[in-house]
Design a protein around this motif. Structure first.
Motif, PDB file in Angstrom:
ATOM      1  N   ILE A   1      -6.132  -2.601  11.689  1.00 21.38           N
ATOM      2  CA  ILE A   1      -5.023  -1.638  11.708  1.00 21.38           C
ATOM      3  C   ILE A   1      -5.032  -0.906  13.044  1.00 21.38           C
TER       4      ILE A   1
ATOM      5  N   ARG B   1      -8.177   8.722   4.765  1.00 20.59           N
ATOM      6  CA  ARG B   1      -8.659   7.442   4.248  1.00 20.59           C
ATOM      7  C   ARG B   1      -9.396   7.626   2.926  1.00 20.59           C
TER       8      ARG B   1
ATOM      9  N   ARG C   1      -2.990  11.012  -3.551  1.00 15.30           N
ATOM     10  CA  ARG C   1      -2.049   9.978  -3.987  1.00 15.30           C
ATOM     11  C   ARG C   1      -1.803   8.998  -2.842  1.00 15.30           C
ATOM     12  N   GLN C   2      -1.347   7.800  -3.196  1.00 13.13           N
ATOM     13  CA  GLN C   2      -0.965   6.798  -2.210  1.00 13.13           C
ATOM     14  C   GLN C   2       0.532   6.915  -1.942  1.00 13.13           C
ATOM     15  N   LYS C   3       0.886   7.024  -0.673  1.00 13.83           N
ATOM     16  CA  LYS C   3       2.287   7.099  -0.281  1.00 13.83           C
ATOM     17  C   LYS C   3       2.503   6.157   0.888  1.00 13.83           C
ATOM     18  N   ASP C   4       3.340   5.134   0.665  1.00 17.77           N
ATOM     19  CA  ASP C   4       3.578   4.100   1.682  1.00 17.77           C
ATOM     20  C   ASP C   4       2.269   3.471   2.133  1.00 17.77           C
ATOM     21  N   GLY C   5       1.345   3.286   1.176  1.00 22.56           N
ATOM     22  CA  GLY C   5       0.083   2.632   1.477  1.00 22.56           C
ATOM     23  C   GLY C   5      -0.945   3.514   2.150  1.00 22.56           C
ATOM     24  N   VAL C   6      -0.645   4.798   2.299  1.00 29.29           N
ATOM     25  CA  VAL C   6      -1.561   5.724   2.980  1.00 29.29           C
ATOM     26  C   VAL C   6      -1.939   6.845   2.019  1.00 29.29           C
ATOM     27  N   SER C   7      -3.221   7.192   1.989  1.00 32.03           N
ATOM     28  CA  SER C   7      -3.682   8.282   1.132  1.00 32.03           C
ATOM     29  C   SER C   7      -3.209   9.619   1.694  1.00 32.03           C
TER      30      SER C   7
END
Length: 527
Positions: free
Chosen positions: A181, A191, A219-225
């Protein structure tokens, strides 16, 4: 060539890939004693002053001659440049090819390019180096230490600049490549389960521990914590409730439901699973809120029992009165398809308070459902069931028990005292109803009590040396002994009713993994 090295000439390249076949004789190049000529040169040896830099005695490549002979490279250079004089880059390419061979072999050479001979043009913010550092001066090398081989000539970034795969840029503009990434310089990312926050700055990726605030959740938002506001963070729910987020608000929701059943003449099973029989023709508090939690919707359910009209043996539920939310709902035995609400009869279905309370019918059963966790199922005959949500855990009282997960304390009186037997306990939960025929437990003569308490009847359950002795400490005996004495006395020793009690206790022992001697069936003649 097959060994991975660069061939110094066409002949050497072809010869290295030669496949020998049995019975055939072949030659590569010009056989000994033959006078071969190349088409390009007419058989004449070609000299080229520019290519001679490869073979000069004290030239820039002289350190390499002993390991990598320059002659083949020179000959190819001279021949090709003579054959193709229009290509001014051939000389540079041949010399560079030899240079690469030398540098890959770890041999140091001297400068051979200048402003007029094979100059190398480099991009902005970079310059030519004979031994260019293209390994440690990259953006990637700032994050992951590189494994560098021998240096090669080429363009190297100027001081303060590093190579990012496309061009040379200032170090502070370098991003970070981490586990596939890419992060831009100045970018931060949370992370894992929001346990660390990492930042990329000038190619350096660093992390530090973190945690969400008290009113936040990861929470996960658009694959990011990311930490987001959690309405349930400070919400306190009851013991058997869970908090859910609905419309950005915290709502406590019950985890489960439990039921209390009253069947037949009548047989009870409490919210916590205790089972017993009780005979009485008075009005009894079946279930009600204890008042401990003032925020729960209060309710009370009272059942009025009466002697069965057909046999006059055993009591059955005649009327059930339910009170909650300012309403009184009455279910009367045998008066099917309707209920009485606040003194007025209503056919089913019916609803109250904008459908907060619904009463419906399906088949022979009626169903009352509320929006606060109380449900009732009935058949206007011998079946009545009260179901409550787990929000009412430890907040109930009555003959349906305390609903605290412990069936052994269900037989307590309204004052919290454990009752000695079912009659005392049931009587403690009775309420006045002005019925002259109200009674608890039919009279049993001393003679009958002695008879049915003996070892040929109910006394067998309590015999310390009898077939059930090993089970007495495992399965609570009191209610079975009482039910046995009551049933046999009430039915004047009816053998079938007596055997039902004995089989019930034997089954409970079996469920508790306690052995019971089969001798009890021989003694009682029960099967």
């Amino acid at each position: 060539m097959p060994d991975g090295r660069q061939a110094p000439s066409d002949e050497k390249f072809v010869d290295s890939w030669q496949q020998i076949q049995e019975g055939l004789l072949c030659h590569t190049g010009c056989p000994a004693g033959s006078n071969c000529s190349k088409p390009e040169t007419g058989g004449q040896k070609v000299d080229n002053n520019e290519c001679k830099v490869l073979t000069l005695e004290n030239g820039p490549f002289s350190n390499c001659y002993s390991k990598i002979p320059p002659s083949p490279f020179y000959e190819e250079c001279a021949n090709d440049t003579t054959s193709h004089p229009e290509d001014k880059t051939l000389v540079c390419r041949y010399i560079q090819n030899y240079l690469v061979q030398c540098q890959q072999a770890g041999i140091s050479v001297n400068s051979w390019r200048n402003a007029t001979f094979c100059p190398m043009t480099c991009a902005t913010n970079s310059h030519y180096e004979l031994c260019a550092d293209t390994c440690t001066s990259t953006c990637a090398s700032l994050t992951i230490p590189p494994s560098c081989s021998n240096c090669l000539e080429g363009c190297q970034c100027d001081d303060g600049f590093v190579f990012d795969g496309g061009d040379c840029k200032p170090i502070e503009d370098c991003g970070c490549l981490v586990k596939g990434i890419y992060y831009k310089s100045g970018e931060s990312v949370v992370r894992g389960d929001c346990i660390e926050i990492c930042s990329c700055k000038s190619g350096q990726f660093s992390c530090k521990s973190m945690s969400c605030k008290e009113d936040e959740v990861c929470r996960q938002k658009d694959g990011v914590s990311t930490c987001v506001h959690d309405p349930c963070g400070k919400k306190k729910c009851r013991e058997k409730e869970q908090c859910l987020e609905r419309d950005n608000a915290a709502v406590c929701v019950a985890n489960s439901k439990v039921s209390c059943k009253v069947i037949g003449d009548p047989y009870y099973e409490t919210f916590d699973g205790a089972k017993f029989s009780f005979q009485g023709t008075c009005s009894y508090i079946l279930a009600k809120t204890s008042g401990v939690d003032k925020n729960l919707t209060e309710f009370s359910i009272i059942n009025k029992n009466a002697l069965a009209q057909s046999t006059h043996r055993g009591a059955y539920i005649k009327v059930v009165t339910m009170k909650f939310s300012g309403h009184e709902i009455v279910v009367i035995q045998h008066e099917r398809n309707k209920v009485t609400i606040d003194g007025k009869e209503y056919p089913l279905p019916a609803s109250l308070d904008s459908d907060r309370i619904k009463i419906t019918q399906s088949g022979i059963r009626g169903y009352l459902v509320t929006d606060f966790g109380l449900e009732v199922t009935f058949d206007w005959g011998e079946f009545f069931m009260v179901t409550v949500s787990s929000s009412y855990y430890k907040n109930l009282a009555g003959m349906c028990g305390t609903y605290n997960g412990n069936p052994s304390d269900d037989f307590t009186t309204p004052t919290g005292v454990a009752a000695a037997h079912n009659t005392e306990w049931g009587q403690s939960w009775s309420v006045p109803d002005n019925d002259p025929n109200c009674w608890h437990f039919p009279p049993c003569s001393d003679e009958e009590k002695n008879k049915y308490s003996g070892l040929n009847f109910c006394g067998l359950l309590e015999d310390k040396t009898g077939p059930f002795a090993s089970c007495n400490n495992t399965v609570q005996l009191g209610q079975f002994a009482y039910s046995c004495l009551f049933t046999t006395c009430f039915t004047h020793g009816n053998h079938n009713e007596f055997c039902k009690i004995m089989n019930s206790y034997a089954d409970n022992c079996k469920w508790a993994n306690t052995d019971v001697s089969p001798q009890w069936q021989q003694i009682t003649n029960c099967t």
